[in-house]
Design a protein around this motif. Structure first.
Motif, PDB file in Angstrom:
ATOM      1  N   GLU A  55      43.143  28.048  36.085  1.00  0.00           N
ATOM      2  CA  GLU A  55      42.233  29.084  35.599  1.00  0.00           C
ATOM      3  C   GLU A  55      43.013  30.395  35.577  1.00  0.00           C
ATOM      4  O   GLU A  55      43.566  30.807  36.595  1.00  0.00           O
ATOM      5  CB  GLU A  55      41.038  29.190  36.539  1.00  0.00           C
ATOM      6  CG  GLU A  55      40.089  30.243  36.076  1.00  0.00           C
ATOM      7  CD  GLU A  55      38.636  29.857  36.284  1.00  0.00           C
ATOM      8  OE1 GLU A  55      38.328  28.650  36.354  1.00  0.00           O
ATOM      9  OE2 GLU A  55      37.830  30.782  36.389  1.00  0.00           O
TER      10      GLU A  55
ATOM     11  N   LEU B 230      43.122  34.431  34.933  1.00  0.00           N
ATOM     12  CA  LEU B 230      42.374  35.679  34.794  1.00  0.00           C
ATOM     13  C   LEU B 230      43.349  36.758  34.332  1.00  0.00           C
ATOM     14  O   LEU B 230      44.548  36.659  34.571  1.00  0.00           O
ATOM     15  CB  LEU B 230      41.759  36.081  36.148  1.00  0.00           C
ATOM     16  CG  LEU B 230      40.915  35.003  36.843  1.00  0.00           C
ATOM     17  CD1 LEU B 230      40.484  35.485  38.232  1.00  0.00           C
ATOM     18  CD2 LEU B 230      39.684  34.670  36.021  1.00  0.00           C
TER      19      LEU B 230
ATOM     20  N   THR C  32      45.689  34.989  39.288  1.00  0.00           N
ATOM     21  CA  THR C  32      44.784  36.119  39.499  1.00  0.00           C
ATOM     22  C   THR C  32      45.266  37.446  38.913  1.00  0.00           C
ATOM     23  O   THR C  32      46.452  37.656  38.682  1.00  0.00           O
ATOM     24  CB  THR C  32      44.577  36.317  41.010  1.00  0.00           C
ATOM     25  OG1 THR C  32      45.856  36.625  41.583  1.00  0.00           O
ATOM     26  CG2 THR C  32      44.007  35.080  41.663  1.00  0.00           C
TER      27      THR C  32
ATOM     28  N   LEU D 132      37.016  44.458  40.259  1.00  0.00           N
ATOM     29  CA  LEU D 132      36.166  43.383  39.738  1.00  0.00           C
ATOM     30  C   LEU D 132      36.961  42.095  39.498  1.00  0.00           C
ATOM     31  O   LEU D 132      36.503  40.997  39.823  1.00  0.00           O
ATOM     32  CB  LEU D 132      35.564  43.865  38.411  1.00  0.00           C
ATOM     33  CG  LEU D 132      34.197  43.381  38.036  1.00  0.00           C
ATOM     34  CD1 LEU D 132      33.159  43.930  39.011  1.00  0.00           C
ATOM     35  CD2 LEU D 132      33.865  43.859  36.609  1.00  0.00           C
ATOM     36  N   SER D 133      38.179  42.257  38.939  1.00  0.00           N
ATOM     37  CA  SER D 133      38.990  41.072  38.633  1.00  0.00           C
ATOM     38  C   SER D 133      39.441  40.396  39.925  1.00  0.00           C
ATOM     39  O   SER D 133      39.492  39.169  40.022  1.00  0.00           O
ATOM     40  CB  SER D 133      40.208  41.420  37.768  1.00  0.00           C
ATOM     41  OG  SER D 133      40.382  42.781  37.600  1.00  0.00           O
ATOM     42  N   GLU D 134      39.761  41.224  40.934  1.00  0.00           N
ATOM     43  CA  GLU D 134      40.197  40.675  42.225  1.00  0.00           C
ATOM     44  C   GLU D 134      39.040  39.889  42.879  1.00  0.00           C
ATOM     45  O   GLU D 134      39.229  38.764  43.350  1.00  0.00           O
ATOM     46  CB  GLU D 134      40.633  41.834  43.117  1.00  0.00           C
ATOM     47  CG  GLU D 134      41.252  41.381  44.401  1.00  0.00           C
ATOM     48  CD  GLU D 134      41.721  42.565  45.230  1.00  0.00           C
ATOM     49  OE1 GLU D 134      42.305  43.520  44.674  1.00  0.00           O
ATOM     50  OE2 GLU D 134      41.501  42.518  46.457  1.00  0.00           O
ATOM     51  N   ASP D 135      37.839  40.490  42.870  1.00  0.00           N
ATOM     52  CA  ASP D 135      36.680  39.831  43.478  1.00  0.00           C
ATOM     53  C   ASP D 135      36.394  38.495  42.793  1.00  0.00           C
ATOM     54  O   ASP D 135      36.025  37.517  43.446  1.00  0.00           O
ATOM     55  CB  ASP D 135      35.437  40.731  43.376  1.00  0.00           C
ATOM     56  CG  ASP D 135      35.608  42.015  44.174  1.00  0.00           C
ATOM     57  OD1 ASP D 135      36.521  42.062  45.034  1.00  0.00           O
ATOM     58  OD2 ASP D 135      34.863  42.979  43.922  1.00  0.00           O
ATOM     59  N   LYS D 136      36.591  38.475  41.483  1.00  0.00           N
ATOM     60  CA  LYS D 136      36.307  37.269  40.704  1.00  0.00           C
ATOM     61  C   LYS D 136      37.164  36.095  41.199  1.00  0.00           C
ATOM     62  O   LYS D 136      36.686  34.970  41.318  1.00  0.00           O
ATOM     63  CB  LYS D 136      36.613  37.550  39.233  1.00  0.00           C
ATOM     64  CG  LYS D 136      36.008  36.580  38.276  1.00  0.00           C
ATOM     65  CD  LYS D 136      36.154  37.093  36.865  1.00  0.00           C
ATOM     66  CE  LYS D 136      35.879  36.007  35.854  1.00  0.00           C
ATOM     67  NZ  LYS D 136      36.250  36.397  34.505  1.00  0.00           N
ATOM     68  N   ALA D 137      38.416  36.382  41.512  1.00  0.00           N
ATOM     69  CA  ALA D 137      39.334  35.328  41.953  1.00  0.00           C
ATOM     70  C   ALA D 137      38.798  34.668  43.227  1.00  0.00           C
ATOM     71  O   ALA D 137      38.749  33.438  43.327  1.00  0.00           O
ATOM     72  CB  ALA D 137      40.718  35.911  42.205  1.00  0.00           C
TER      73      ALA D 137
ATOM     74  N   SER E  86      35.692  34.730  44.444  1.00  0.00           N
ATOM     75  CA  SER E  86      34.407  34.050  44.305  1.00  0.00           C
ATOM     76  C   SER E  86      34.621  32.700  43.606  1.00  0.00           C
ATOM     77  O   SER E  86      33.964  31.720  43.915  1.00  0.00           O
ATOM     78  CB  SER E  86      33.399  34.930  43.567  1.00  0.00           C
ATOM     79  OG  SER E  86      33.572  34.825  42.191  1.00  0.00           O
ATOM     80  N   ARG E  87      35.581  32.659  42.706  1.00  0.00           N
ATOM     81  CA  ARG E  87      35.837  31.437  41.944  1.00  0.00           C
ATOM     82  C   ARG E  87      36.344  30.294  42.827  1.00  0.00           C
ATOM     83  O   ARG E  87      35.953  29.150  42.653  1.00  0.00           O
ATOM     84  CB  ARG E  87      36.874  31.774  40.861  1.00  0.00           C
ATOM     85  CG  ARG E  87      37.067  30.748  39.823  1.00  0.00           C
ATOM     86  CD  ARG E  87      35.840  30.615  38.945  1.00  0.00           C
ATOM     87  NE  ARG E  87      35.966  29.452  38.080  1.00  0.00           N
ATOM     88  CZ  ARG E  87      35.607  28.231  38.421  1.00  0.00           C
ATOM     89  NH1 ARG E  87      35.071  28.007  39.590  1.00  0.00           N
ATOM     90  NH2 ARG E  87      35.764  27.225  37.588  1.00  0.00           N
TER      91      ARG E  87
END
Ligand code: SAM
Ligand code: SF4
Length: 442
Positions: free
Chosen positions: A7, A9, A49, A55-60, A62-63
Motif C-alpha cells: 500500500e 501513500l 508511508t 494526516l498522512s502520517e496518522d493514516k499509515a 490507522s491502516r
C-alpha cells in the motif's frame, strides 16, 4: 510463489520506491496481489508511508492496525513499515506497532533484498540509516500506465521552513545521465509512451556530477531517442528555471508544454519566512517569460494556506497571485506542523484549525475559477491526446487521456484506445477536464 501486497501513500517518489521494491521482490519469488481481506490473502504486507502532513502520517498507523490483528491469527505473516515516516521515526515505530517485522527508511531501499531475507529468517529489523545505500542494478516493476516515472534527483537541499522532505529524503543527489538514459530506454522498449523526469527540484539536476550535466542536457538527449513519445519533468523551483531550459522546451518536439512550479504563497513576506528564495514579483516575471516563449504552456502550482503568522491580507495576496498569474491548476493544503522543521517551532504563531480550513476553502474556490478560465481557452481547438484509460460511465464508453499541456480530456468512443495518440476536437469543459470528440487516431 509467495504473495506480497503493497500500500503506497504519498507522492510519486514513494510510488517509484514501491516499483523498485516490487522489482526486487519479484527476483525473490514474490508475486504482487490485490488488497487482502483476510490474513491468508498475502504472505508479506508492506506500507510505504508519507509524512508531508500529520494526516498522512496518522493514516499509515490507522491502516496497519488491522494487519497487526491478522498477525495474531497468522504469526508467519510479515509486515514492513517503510518510507518517510519510517525514516523519521525509526525504532520508535516498534513501540506503537510491535507486530511490525521491518522498519525501513528511504535511504535503505537499495538494501531491501538483504533486509527481506533477514525478516524471512525471523529477525526483527530497523534500518533507517542517515546515509543512502548505493543504487543496485535492479529492474523496477513499473505500474501499468502509459507514463513511466524516471527519478533524476533524490532528496532536497532547499530546507523550506515548513517541509520535512530534506529530513526524510536527505540531501540532494543526482543520478548519472547514463543510468537515467538506460531507464528511459527500458521504459520505451517496454511500450511506455511518455516519460516524466522526477525530482524535488529538477532544475538543479547535475550538481556534483562530473561535467555538471543539466536538466536541459537530459531533455535534449532523450528528445533524440527514436520513436513517438512524450517527455515531461517535475518539480521546478521558480528561480532555478534557466533560459536554456525554457529554450529546450521550445526546441524539443517531444518535451511537453507543461511546467509545475510551486509558488506556495503570494506574499513576499510569507515567502521569506518559508525560506523560498524569490519574491511575488520574481515568480510573476518567471511565469510571464515562460508564457511568452512557450505557446499554450500550462503552469501548475502548489500553495499552502495558513502558514504560521500569515495575516488575512497576506493570504489575500495568495488569492490575487493565483488569479494574476493565471495558474492553470494548483495543489492546495493547509499548513501542518512537521517535527524537526523550523516553522514547527513557531507555536505562538500557529493559526487555529478554523482559520486554516476557511483559507483552504477560499484557496480551493479560487483554484476552481482558475481551472475553468484555463479550460475555456481550448474549446473549439484540436489537440493531441495520449489516451491512458478506458471506462464506461452511465452506459457511455469513455477514453480518457492528457493533452501535451497536461489537460485531462474525456473522449466518448466505443473502442479502447489506451496507449494511443489521438487528435480530439475540444467541444466542452468541466472544472477538472475537457470534453473531446475523436478526430483521428495517430
Ligand atoms: N519540491 C516541491 C516544491 O518545491 O514545492 C514540492 C515537494 S512537497 C512533497 C509537495 C507539496 O507539499 C509542497 O509543494 C507544499 O505545498 C506541500 N507541503 C509541504 N510541507 C507541508 C506542510 N508542512 N504543510 C502543508 N503542506 C505542505
Ligand atoms: Fe520541500 Fe522546499 Fe525541498 Fe520542495 S523545495 S521538497 S517544498 S524543502
Amino acid at each position: 510463489m509467495k504473495r506480497v501486497y503493497v500500500e503506497t501513500l504519498g507522492c510519486q517518489m514513494n510510488k517509484t520506491d514501491t516499483e523498485k521494491m516490487l522489482g526486487i521482490l519479484e527476483t525473490l519469488g514474490y508475486q504482487e496481489v490485490e488488497e487482502p481481506h483476510n490474513p491468508n490473502d498475502a504472505d508479506l504486507l508492506i506500507i510505504n508511508t508519507c509524512s508531508i502532513r500529520q494526516l498522512s502520517e496518522d493514516k499509515a498507523f490507522s491502516r496497519i492496525g488491522t494487519w497487526g490483528k491478522w498477525k495474531k491469527e497468522r504469526p508467519e505473516l510479515k509486515i514492513v513499515f517503510c518510507g518517510c515516516v519510517a525514516q523519521q521515526k525509526g525504532e520508535s515505530i516498534f513501540k506503537r506497532a510491535h507486530y511490525v517485522d521491518l522498519i525501513m527508511g528511504t535511504h535503505d531501499i537499495n538494501n531491501f533484498p538483504e533486509l527481506i531475507k533477514r525478516i524471512e529468517q525471523g529477525e526483527k529489523v530497523c534500518a533507517n540509516g542517515e546515509t543512502p545505500i548505493a543504487e543496485g542494478d535492479y529492474k523496477l516493476k513499473r505500474a501499468k500506465s502509459t507514463n513511466a516515472w524516471i527519478t533524476i534527483t533524490e532528496g532536497c537541499n532547499n530546507f523550506c521552513t515548513y517541509c520535512i522532505v530534506p529530513y526524510t529524503r536527505g540531501r540532494e543527489r543526482s543520478r548519472t545521465p547514463e543510468v537515467i538514459f538506460k531507464d528511459v530506454k527500458e521504459a520505451l522498449e517496454a511500450g511506455y509512451k511518455e516519460v516524466t523526469l522526477l525530482g524535488q527540484n529538477v532544475d538543479s539536476y547535475g550538481k556534483g556530477l562530473d561535467g555538471n550535466p543539466t536538466l536541459a542536457y537530459l531533455l535534449r538527449e532523450i528528445n533524440s531517442f527514436e520513436g513517438k513519445f512524450r517527455i515531461r519533468f517535475t518539480t521546478s523551483y521558480p528561480t532555478d528555471i534557466t533560459d536554456e531550459l525554457i529554450q529546450t522546451v521550445v526546441d524539443c518536439e517531444k518535451v511537453c508544454e507543461w511546467m509545475h512550479i510551486p509558488m506556495q504563497s503570494g506574499s513576499t513576506a510569507v515567502l521569506k519566512k518559508m525560506n523560498r528564495r524569490y519574491t511575488r514579483e520574481q515568480y510573476g516575471e518567471i511565469v510571464k517569460k515562460i508564457r511568452e516563449k512557450i505557446p499554450d504552456v500550462a503552469i501548475t502550482s502548489d500553495f499552502i494556506a495558513g502558514f504560521p503568522g500569515e495575516t488575512n491580507e497576506q493570504f489575500e495576496e495568495t488569492l490575487t497571485a493565483m488569479e494574476e498569474f493565471k495558474l492553470d491548476y494548483s495543489n492546495t493544503a493547509s499548513y501542518s506542523p512537521r517535527e524537526k522543521t523550523v516553522a514547527a517551532k513557531w507555536e505562538d504563531l500557529f493559526l487555529s484549525e478554523e482559520v486554516k480550513e476557511d483559507r483552504l476553502k477560499r484557496l480551493n474556490d479560487q483554484n476552481k475559477e482558475n481551472c475553468v478560465a484555463s479550460n475555456k481557452k481550448y474549446i473549439g481547438r484540436e489537440m493531441e491526446v495520449l489516451v491512458d484509460s478506458f471506462d464506461e460511465h452511465k452506459g457511455i464508453k469513455i477514453n480518457t487521456g492528457r493533452t501535451r499541456n497536461n489537460k485531462i480530456v474525456h473522449i466518448p468512443y466505443n473502442d479502447d484506445l489506451t496507449g494511443k495518440f489521438v487528435t480530439a476536437k475540444i467541444t466542452g469543459m468541466k472544472t477538472w477536464y475537457l470534453k473531446g470528440e475523436l478526430k483521428e487516431i495517430l
